[in-house]
Design an enzyme around this catalytic site. Structure first.
Site, PDB file in Angstrom:
ATOM      1  N   ASP A  43      -5.296  28.750  64.880  1.00 17.96           N
ATOM      2  CA  ASP A  43      -6.155  27.922  64.030  1.00 17.96           C
ATOM      3  C   ASP A  43      -7.526  28.543  63.770  1.00 17.96           C
ATOM      4  OD1 ASP A  43      -4.102  26.184  63.977  1.00 17.96           O
ATOM      5  OD2 ASP A  43      -5.173  24.488  64.869  1.00 17.96           O
ATOM      6  N   THR A  94       0.050  29.981  71.547  1.00 15.05           N
ATOM      7  CA  THR A  94       1.470  29.831  71.836  1.00 15.05           C
ATOM      8  C   THR A  94       2.223  31.149  71.832  1.00 15.05           C
ATOM      9  OG1 THR A  94       1.782  29.347  69.499  1.00 15.05           O
ATOM     10  CG2 THR A  94       1.639  27.478  70.969  1.00 15.05           C
ATOM     11  N   LYS A 121      -6.670  31.892  57.732  1.00 20.59           N
ATOM     12  CA  LYS A 121      -5.416  31.138  57.865  1.00 20.59           C
ATOM     13  C   LYS A 121      -5.287  30.253  56.636  1.00 20.59           C
ATOM     14  CE  LYS A 121      -2.710  28.330  61.034  1.00 20.59           C
ATOM     15  NZ  LYS A 121      -2.626  27.602  62.309  1.00 20.59           N
TER      16      LYS A 121
END
Lengths: 460, 642
Positions: free
Chosen positions: A183, A106, A261
């Protein structure tokens, strides 16, 4: 020809067809409840087939029950033309050349009417249109390698990306930025750390936690930080560049093999585990936090080694795990297993025979810890010694995901388990470190006076 | 039409407003009474200036769903503000900080919004789609407000007219701004995320007073549900005003309805005057295309100036730009609002967009006195080849800001040739208004991709309709027919005891007039006296009326009883005030009579009142006043017993 009733199914589609009201028609719809004026929008394919979506004059969208529609008057047509204003990215011969390789995510995105979610889109022109600051830093060229969400990244994309990096280094770029969904960014970062060795330039992975279609997105600042790092820093390693704090203040540069993450949605989700980050970056400067990094060089030589064995798995141990979990991997011809064990690296007794069988069948089995922080230490308890007897190899403080990626890469090089062990336990890019500094493990707990005092002073 | 001469606020008549084509509408924001916030599970309605941590954000404009940028967004981006959010752990979670996606919409809030939509007679939509309404001023950390249309259409009666309702939406409340100085704006986040509804009316109001009246109507209507918040800042109005030939202007965030008429008057006056300014410019042959301006850095000319603001600015290394506005002589001195001039329109833009927040931030050659010297003006005018028909505006600030400032001066001056720019304006205490931002348009809307559409089923609407409270008007109408003090009716309709009142009257437990006095005036009186009236729940009040009805408390003891309950809780009801018996009464009366004989009464007319007071006081609410009067045989004034 594109579907004129995009996304509509069943009764809703029938009603629209009946009134010949195609998507993007400007309409006045009369229903049993009253009148609605606006533009018919495409419908998300995952939504039900009973409603028609209308964009009202106020800009709001509403859903109208198809079975309540009694009349549709079409007054015009207005199709969305979603395009980031494109301006040619300026070229300055005095500025370094940076290549942005896109894989998805994104970092630059737009709305997808099919799913109602956002899809990525970027060209140098679009990026310049939305983040003009980039032109102050470098000459930017982009190449879209893939357009996938990060969960769909895998060996094919890892290999392709590593090869693309090799080509760009050969072409003489001064830095490489890789746009990636967040992710699995740390999987790809680890993989590239192994596949691309001895790079003369920075290779900086970047993404965003808030998509770039939001005013508060971290995308623009992350892009600025990563492009600055690629263009100007002397850290010639695979790095992940993401927000340090949640505030729009600075980014951190994490080593590709030590980063993870750690929050499903926070901006400051990427953290270096068991060590400190390599550097800090803001709009004005790159500030190294340590000195032991590979320096930028002027040559164009690099080692690209993309061999990869896909039949590798990661097993997250849980109490009462049954041996069939291991057996099924062995029976399905898996060649490598990484276990994320409890504590110092443990699994239960019922698994022992299966682990022994795996070893006998030539499957490489490595132990990591699901605590993420800390080393595997299998001598402390008998359990650990027993498990090692079965051929399970402790992998020091390699993160489970990193061990998984490295095992695939090691098995790609050789089938000889001794050599695999050798590759696994000899660090390429700090995936195993000799020591864990005491400030490598910092997870503060809220509520304590001194911690509260601290967070009241810093913009976390 | 240009012959019309604007009168003072007090002198304007409805005919005058009709003559200028006055039109106004309202956007009413009303917080809903829920336990939790709209898209997360933080507690609602806990406000405090205390905070535990800060975060910093910047906002960037993004494209709308139809691929366009919103003007407001671009304007806010020009301001380049550091936005600081002050965060308190108790009231703010990672959702409000924009570090966690939204949770499902609060169903309690949705039910209340639908209920109000039904009361308005609106068309409830079949499926709600949450939108992101962009706010780049930073008032919401995401940069947008989550908002969804609940219903469209509908109307409410207003005298013999109807006021149309454009739409009703449910949305999350924004932060409270605490300061905005230079390039830093600070917000408190406690109010952020509170559920509220926004009611948008059609532009059906024809005079400033009508806006306040209609605002009141809506306030009563939503309060009648007893499911909305009351108190400071829980309801805020935006007022939309235009005059014939003008533009819809939004005056933001007026929390007190009585302020609205003067604000609306001043806005009408401003628009009227801006249109006259445009006419004047046209007479001078200046239009959008023939507009001419020039900018020069005049720092060197002013390096020794005595004019304090510029002198201080130059001391800190700032720059002064002079902007020539060709043919604008005298225009900046033209009046816009009461005691407010066109120069204010320019100064506002410079303050908001260029962040030059220290005032004055501009001076101009139309009023040359008391600023820089005549010689300095002359040199500046010469630099820009200024003629007698032109005006020069000076602006000062640091490099980037002064550039933005000069540019904004030109933009606003040029807009005067077009008419009235679409703006959101802020209300000032003196009834005038000032520029806040460019009026956002539909381009600031974007679908919220984090939440799926939500269906509103007919079962849901039926359920809510079945539990619907009687609306304000019908209840008010009903109460007017009862013998209730007229000043009590409105409060009773809005009171939490309205349903109890209805029951008492229907069951003939209490007489309507008296019950209304107890439920409204007594409670108000105790509240003002600092008593904790929250202890007076509907159940408690019901018990009191029952006790009176069965003769266990006398009517005149009710206030005393309520006092005791406020002090010590409903247990006070257990120690009921037993009405005094005959013997006790006679004893007390005799004692009082003996005592009063010993007293020196200056005004003998007061004697009766004093003795009644003495008796009542001694029996502490255990006897009715009338009983005492009867006992004293005071039907003829009571002097015989004196």
């Amino acid at each position: 020809m594109a579907d004129q009733y995009k996304g509509y199914r069943g009764p809703a589609r029938d009603v629209l067809k009946n009134f010949q009201a195609i998507v993007w028609s400007d309409v006045q719809i009369t229903t049993l409840k009253g009148e609605f004026t606006g533009i018919i929008l495409p419908r998300s394919e995952t939504a039900d087939d009973l409603h028609i979506v209308l964009k009202l004059r106020s800009g709001y969208n509403v859903g109208i029950a198809a079975n309540s529609v009694t009349a549709v008057e079409i007054t015009g047509h207005k199709e969305a033309n979603y395009k980031i204003p494109e301006k040619e990215f300026p070229y300055d011969p005095k500025k370094p050349n940076v290549k942005l390789l896109g894989t998805g995510g994104t970092i630059a995105s737009r709305l997808d009417y099919r799913t109602g979610a956002v899809i990525p889109a970027f060209t140098p022109g679009e990026l310049y249109g939305s983040v003009p600051e980039l032109a102050d830093i470098c000459n930017l060229d982009t190449e879209k390698l893939y357009g996938v969400f990060s969960e769909n990244m895998g060996p094919e994309q890892w290999v392709g990306t590593a090869e693309a990096i090799g080509r760009e280094i050969e072409n003489g770029v001064q830095g490489i930025v890789i746009g990636h969904g967040t992710d699995t960014m740390h999987h790809t970062a680890a993989c590239l750390s192994f596949m691309v060795q001895n790079s003369p330039v920075p290779i900086v992975m970047v993404g965003s936690q808030r998509s770039s279609d939001r005013p508060s997105s971290d995308a623009a600042l992350n892009l600025i930080h990563s492009v600055k790092t690629a263009a100007e820093s002397d850290i010639a390693e695979v790095l992940v560049c993401m927000f340090g704090p949640t505030s729009d203040e600075y980014g951190l540069l994490h080593r590709g093999t030590r980063v993870r993450k750690m929050h499903s949605s926070y901006r400051s989700t990427f953290r270096t585990i068991g060590d400190i980050p390599v550097a800090k970056v803001d709009r004005n400067a790159i500030t190294p936090l340590r000195d032991d990094y590979n320096r930028r060089r002027k040559d164009k030589s690099v080692t690209i080694n993309t061999a990869f064995e896909e039949k590798v798995s990661i097993v997250y141990y849980y109490p009462n795990m049954r041996p069939d979990i291991i057996d099924s991997l062995v029976d399905n011809n898996y060649r490598g297993i990484v276990i994320a064990g409890t504590g110092l690296g443990h699994v239960n007794k019922p698994l022992y025979p299966s682990l022994k069988r795996a070893h006998e069948k030539g499957v490489a089995v490595f132990m990591t810890v699901q605590t993420l922080w800390g080393y595997v230490q299998m001598y402390v308890y008998d359990t650990g010694r027993d498990i090692m007897e079965l051929g399970v190899i402790p992998s020091a403080n390699m993160l489970p995901e990193v061990a998984y990626v490295k095992l695939g890469w090691a098995l790609g090089q050789t089938g000889d388990l001794e050599k695999v062990k050798d590759i696994m336990l000899n660090p390429v890019a700090d995936e195993i470190t000799e020591r864990e500094p005491s400030n490598g493990y910092l997870i503060f707990q809220g509520g304590l006076d001194d911690v509260e005092e601290f967070i009241s002073r810093i913009r976390k | 039409m240009t012959d019309f001469v604007f009168k003072s606020f007090d002198e304007m008549t409805p005919e005058d407003y009709a003559a200028i084509g006055f039109m106004a509408g309202l956007e009413i924001h009303q917080q809903l009474l829920t336990e939790k916030k709209l898209f997360c599970r933080c507690p609602a309605g806990i406000y405090s200036p205390e905070y535990d941590a800060e975060i910093l954000r910047h906002m960037r404009p993004t494209l709308s769903e139809l691929g366009e940028y919103d003007g407001t967004a671009l304007m806010e981006f020009k301001t380049k503000k550091d936005i600081i959010y002050k965060i308190r752990h108790e009231t703010v979670c990672t959702y409000e900080m924009d570090d966690t996606p939204p949770f499902e919409l609060n169903e309690d809030a949705l039910d209340i919004a639908i209920e109000i939509g039904i009361l308005y007679g609106c068309n409830i939509v079949d499926e709600i789609h949450v939108a992101r309404k962009q706010y780049l001023d930073g008032s919401i950390p995401t940069g947008f407000q989550r908002s969804a249309i609940i219903s469209v259409g509908g109307q409410i009666p207003y005298g013999d007219r109807k006021i149309g309702i454009t739409q009703l939406s449910i949305e999350e409340d924004a932060c409270r701004e605490i300061s905005d100085i230079g390039h830093t704006r600070e917000y408190l986040t406690d109010r952020l995320g509170m559920p509220l509804i926004e009611t948008v009316t059609d532009p059906d109001m024809r005079t400033p007073q009508e806006i306040a009246d209609v605002g009141n109507l809506f306030r009563y209507l939503v309060r009648g549900t007893k499911k909305v918040r009351t108190g400071d800042g829980s309801a805020r109005q935006d007022v939309n005003v235009s005059v014939r030939g003008g533009t819809r202007i939004e005056i933001k965030g007026v929390s007190r309805l009585p302020e609205i008429p003067l604000l609306a008057y001043n806005e009408a006056l401003r628009q009227w005057n801006l249109l006259r300014i445009r006419e004047e410019l046209q007479l001078r042959g200046i239009n959008e295309n023939k507009f001419r301006s020039a900018v020069a850095d005049v720092t060197h000319i002013l390096k020794n100036t005595r004019y304090e603001p510029v002198r201080n600015a130059l001391k800190t290394g700032m720059q002064v730009d002079a902007v020539l506005l060709a043919g604008y002589h005298g225009i900046l001195r033209r009046q816009t609002q009461t005691d407010t001039y066109f120069s204010q329109e320019i100064s506002d833009r410079v303050r908001v967009i260029a962040c030059l927040t220290t005032l004055p931030n501009i001076i101009h050659s139309d009023i040359p006195s008391e600023t820089i010297s005549t010689a300095e003006w002359q040199r500046i005018k010469k630099t820009l080849s200024t003629g007698p028909e032109d005006t020069v505006v000076l602006v000062w600030g640091s490099g980037k800001d002064v550039e933005t400032g000069a540019n904004e001066i030109i933009i606003r001056a040029r807009e005067a040739t077009i008419g009235i720019p679409s703006e959101t304006r802020q209300a000032y205490d003196d009834g005038t208004n000032g520029f806040e931002r460019i009026l956002p348009g539909p381009n600031r809307m974007y679908p919220d991709t984090d939440l799926p559409p939500k269906r509103i089923t007919s079962e849901c609407i039926e359920r809510i309709t079945a539990g619907l409270q009687e609306n304000y008007w019908s209840r008010e109408k009903r109460y007017r027919k009862l013998a209730i003090p007229s000043d009590t009716i409105r409060s009773l309709v809005l009171s939490q005891y309205a349903d109890l009142f209805d029951r008492l009257v229907t069951n003939q437990t209490a007489d309507p007039g008296w019950a209304a006095v107890v439920l409204v005036q007594f409670v108000k009186r105790l509240g003002r006296g600092g008593y904790d009236v929250s202890k007076l729940t509907t159940e408690v009040m019901n018990s009191i009326f029952t006790a009176v009805n069965s003769g266990r408390i006398v009517k005149d003891g009710v206030l005393k009883m309520m006092e005791q309950i406020c002090d010590s809780g409903p247990e006070a009801l257990l120690n009921l005030l037993v009405p005094a018996n005959e013997t006790e009464l006679v004893t007390v009366v005799r004692e009082a009579q003996t005592q009063i004989k010993k007293m020196v009464i200056i005004n003998p007319d007061r004697r009766a009142i004093i003795i009644i007071g003495m008796i009542m006081d001694r029996l502490r609410g255990r006897v009715n006043g009338q009983t005492v009067i009867d006992l004293l045989g005071m039907t003829n004034g009571g002097r015989d017993n004196g």
